[in-house]
Design a protein around this motif. Structure first.
Motif, short mmCIF file in Angstrom:
data_model
loop_
_atom_site.label_atom_id
_atom_site.label_comp_id
_atom_site.label_asym_id
_atom_site.label_seq_id
_atom_site.Cartn_x
_atom_site.Cartn_y
_atom_site.Cartn_z
N MET A 19 56.12 97.30 16.72
CA MET A 19 55.85 97.06 18.13
C MET A 19 57.11 96.55 18.82
O MET A 19 57.69 95.54 18.41
N ASN A 20 57.54 97.27 19.85
CA ASN A 20 58.70 96.88 20.64
C ASN A 20 58.20 96.21 21.92
O ASN A 20 57.46 96.83 22.69
N THR A 21 58.60 94.95 22.13
CA THR A 21 58.09 94.18 23.27
C THR A 21 59.16 93.91 24.33
O THR A 21 59.02 92.97 25.12
N PHE A 22 60.22 94.70 24.37
CA PHE A 22 61.24 94.51 25.39
C PHE A 22 60.69 94.91 26.75
O PHE A 22 59.70 95.64 26.87
N ALA A 23 61.35 94.42 27.80
CA ALA A 23 60.86 94.60 29.17
C ALA A 23 60.89 96.07 29.57
O ALA A 23 61.66 96.88 29.04
N GLY A 156 44.58 114.25 11.84
CA GLY A 156 45.40 114.63 10.71
C GLY A 156 46.69 115.36 11.03
O GLY A 156 47.55 115.52 10.16
N HIS A 157 46.85 115.77 12.29
CA HIS A 157 47.98 116.64 12.62
C HIS A 157 49.28 115.89 12.86
O HIS A 157 50.37 116.45 12.73
N PHE A 158 49.18 114.60 13.22
CA PHE A 158 50.35 113.86 13.69
C PHE A 158 50.73 112.75 12.71
O PHE A 158 49.92 111.86 12.44
N ASP A 159 51.95 112.81 12.23
CA ASP A 159 52.44 111.79 11.31
C ASP A 159 53.21 110.69 12.02
O ASP A 159 53.57 109.69 11.40
N TYR A 160 53.50 110.88 13.30
CA TYR A 160 54.17 109.83 14.06
C TYR A 160 53.46 109.71 15.39
O TYR A 160 53.28 110.70 16.12
N VAL A 161 53.04 108.48 15.73
CA VAL A 161 52.28 108.23 16.95
C VAL A 161 52.98 107.13 17.75
O VAL A 161 53.28 106.06 17.22
N VAL A 162 53.22 107.40 19.02
CA VAL A 162 53.81 106.43 19.94
C VAL A 162 52.79 106.15 21.04
O VAL A 162 52.26 107.08 21.65
N CYS A 197 54.32 103.52 16.55
CA CYS A 197 55.20 102.67 17.36
C CYS A 197 54.48 102.29 18.65
O CYS A 197 54.06 103.18 19.40
N LEU A 198 54.29 101.00 18.86
CA LEU A 198 53.66 100.50 20.08
C LEU A 198 54.74 99.97 21.01
O LEU A 198 55.64 99.25 20.59
#
Length: 363
Positions: A19-23, A156-162, A197-198
């Motif tokens: 998790m990236n919490t930058f502005a 099942g299709h996505f190995d990377y989620v943002v 990645c959040l």
């Protein structure tokens, strides 16, 4: 490259969820996309809360993919666009269109504007979409003939989620994401390479507590957050200019403030400064425009944003409703300082206050 972008890239190598919490405005989107340099053939799901933000991210991802020489097809998707993929209505069900799109995007080469050089080979996909598409897919919300296929496609299709602006979603959408994290953990998808990645400038305490509980169950997660730096740090990059903050008591609407401060606003604009006036009320913005016109302002001085917008006509003053809180970049005149020099706003919640205050002085 900024330090938080590099850290996000590095932490995704060793953690299931980062998790990236930058502005807002400090490059979190690029931070999340750097992971593709390590996994150039992975399918990516990129979720944003509004359709305007989806459009913006689709453009950003396309630029990143092109600059990095990655093979991905970038697909912007919402309910309206999904219908437009089949203008003859040959595929009568939305779920069938969605399934065929994910199964083989080359079936929609013209609709997706796929370049000629990519029309004869399967490429990984970056699907940029909204939480409603995700929700209906995960909870079998499409026609019963398609629901199972669409669920497996989405899960099942996505190995990377943002997931962008994670603090912005309503309770139903948020619980859907949290269920997805737990299901990915329980079914072993993290063990087989799934990464999440959040992106959120203001994550809630409850979110941290939930992620900690998943950590106890085996999920590896970490947070990339701003750290204090000394002013003379040679590696520090300024993201905010000093801000002078003034509170006005008794003015419940920005139009009331404009009546008594029109001359000051005029002086700011005439001195070459750019600003925004933001209110929760469409009526308030309309009244503000009337007061400005009554005090000698013209349409060359300001523009209004109160709903979906396509043009980026540059005016020194923007009058806006909360439409601009998420997914709007105030792109003004080219200058070596912040885009907005002053912001006049009302806020009925803490989140809205910090979101709008953060617009001022952002470099």
């Amino acid at each position: 490259m900024l330090e938080h972008q590099l850290l996000t890239y590095q932490e995704l190598r060793n953690h299931d969820l980062v998790m990236n919490t930058f502005a807002t405005g400090t490059g979190k989107t690029k931070a999340s996309l750097l992971h593709l340099l390590d996994r150039p053939n992975v399918n990516v799901l990129f979720i944003a809360p509004t359709n305007e933000l989806i459009r913006q991210h689709a453009r950003d991802v396309e630029i990143f993919v092109a600059d990095a020489g990655l093979p991905h097809l970038v697909v912007e998707l919402n309910a309206r666009l999904l219908r437009e993929f089949d203008p003859q209505n040959e595929l009568r069900r939305q779920g069938e269109r969605f399934h065929r799109l994910l199964e083989n995007p080359l079936q929609f080469t013209d609709e997706l504007n796929i370049p000629e050089e990519k029309r004869d080979t399967r490429f990984p996909i970056v699907l940029v979409t909204n939480p409603d598409i995700f929700y209906y897919a995960l909870y079998f919300g499409y026609n019963r003939k398609d629901a199972r296929n669409v669920f497996y496609d989405m899960f099942g299709h996505f190995d990377y989620v943002v997931i962008d602006e994670f603090h912005y979603y309503n309770p139903k959408q948020l619980s859907n994401f949290l269920f997805y994290f737990a299901l990915s953990l329980g079914l072993g998808y993290f063990r087989h390479g799934r990464k999440i990645c959040l992106l959120s400038a203001t994550p809630s305490r409850q979110l941290y507590e939930y992620l900690e509980r998943l950590t106890v169950q085996g999920m590896k997660y970490t947070v990339v957050s701003p750290q204090p730096v000394v002013p003379d740090d040679p590696l520090a990059v300024r993201t905010l200019a000093p801000v002078e903050l003034n509170f006005t008591l008794g003015d419940n609407e920005v139009s009331e403030y404009v009546v008594s401060h029109a001359r000051t606003i005029r002086q700011l604009i005439d001195s070459g400064q750019d600003g925004a006036i933001i209110s929760n009320s469409l009526r308030d913005i309309s009244q503000t425009a009337l007061h400005l016109r009554a005090n000698g302002f013209s349409e060359t001085d300001y523009r209004r944003i109160t709903g979906p917008y396509k043009d980026r006509d540059v005016k020194p003053l923007v009058l806006a409703t909360p439409t601009v809180d998420i997914g709007y970049n105030f792109e003004g005149r080219t200058k070596q300082r912040q885009n907005l020099d002053f912001v006049i706003f009302t806020a009925q919640s803490t989140d809205a206050f910090w979101q709008r205050l953060g617009r001022a002085g952002r470099v």
